[in-house]
Motif scaffolding. Sequence first.
Motif, mmCIF file in Angstrom:
data_model
loop_
_atom_site.group_PDB
_atom_site.id
_atom_site.type_symbol
_atom_site.label_atom_id
_atom_site.label_comp_id
_atom_site.label_asym_id
_atom_site.label_seq_id
_atom_site.Cartn_x
_atom_site.Cartn_y
_atom_site.Cartn_z
ATOM 1 N N ASP A 86 0.937 -1.300 -0.031
ATOM 2 C CA ASP A 86 -0.023 -0.180 0.134
ATOM 3 C C ASP A 86 1.026 1.277 -0.002
ATOM 4 N N ARG A 126 1.074 3.788 2.990
ATOM 5 C CA ARG A 126 1.987 3.455 4.318
ATOM 6 C C ARG A 126 3.465 3.522 3.980
ATOM 7 N N GLU A 127 4.156 4.410 4.893
ATOM 8 C CA GLU A 127 5.280 4.707 4.942
ATOM 9 C C GLU A 127 6.460 3.491 4.654
ATOM 10 N N GLU A 130 9.167 -3.610 0.355
ATOM 11 C CA GLU A 130 7.891 -3.247 -0.287
ATOM 12 C C GLU A 130 8.124 -3.136 -1.778
ATOM 13 N N TRP A 136 5.963 10.179 -0.379
ATOM 14 C CA TRP A 136 7.201 9.713 0.313
ATOM 15 C C TRP A 136 8.342 10.578 -0.198
#
Length: 339
Positions: free
Chosen positions: A101, A104-105, A251, A266
């Motif tokens: 996702d 999310r960081e 990720e 981000w």
Amino acid sequence: MTTTPAREAAPAVDDATFEELVAPLRREIFAHCYRMTGSVQDAEDLVQETYLRAWRAMHTFEHRSSLRTWLYRIATNTCLTHLESRKRRPLPTGLGQPAADPAREPQPDRDRTWLEPLPDALVWGTEPVDPAAETVTRDNVRLAFVTALQHLTAQQRAVLLLREVLQCSAAETAEALGLTVAGVNSTLQRARAQVARLEEDGADGASPDLDDPRTRERLAAYVTAFESYDVPGIVKLLADDVVWEMPPYPEWYEGPAQIGTLIGTWCPAQGPGDMRLVSAGTANGLPAYGLYMRSDDGVHRAFQLHQVELGPDGVTHVIAYFDTALFAAFGLPETWPQG
């Protein structure tokens, strides 16, 4: 009673003669060590170790095989020793988890070692190569192939590379690795099946023709979009099935909208001019760029290295390596001058 005459020891070889003998093989031994380890930095060290071992053992070389075969045998066993205490080097997509996702960081996993890109210039440079003697091809350092190798055991990698890439016989491979011929054949069968499956799942396309005007245009647009911090512009350049990876972050992300959210949320850039994207040549046959991020003091510093794959409908795969030590391997400076 007859006796077999003792084999005469090979004559001593001085430094200059040894270097003359082995220097032409250095680039292909380097490529072999890279395929075995998935690391440019490890490969550099292992080539040095291979040549040191070869120098020490040169008096035992009996010319029953070619110098190339003998040197590959030393290099392979040097790599196997190196890999005994090390885990494989995957990419984030190889860890088995679904796409992340982007809201999310991302959190880096620095305890894991990751696959590194291979600067093509380290293997081919600018010197012409005799195709008849070529053992290092663009195909056998393709990203998908090297990635797939990292899912094999070290022994499976060694067998597959010796048999398939270097065209050693089963008997030669068995002798080099201390296996039986039957063991080599069964290991090769398993390795072939595993690599075929993995390459099919994550196959990369043919290396783009960088002289093609359309390719140059699309890559120039990619650079411009990042340097302008134009997130919608970046998104437009991405294919519908694009994948984005960022080792050491485990990720990975799929789809233009998701990647646009990731970058817009981000990325530390604030606006145009904060990023500079500098050509780093090609890596594993794919265009590569060093991304420099402007710091608070106004200096653009090494931030990440992009490896970009293009398809008919746009950018299909980006690996953004957050290991700035790779910049040196590509001949890129730590900071980028203003202007």
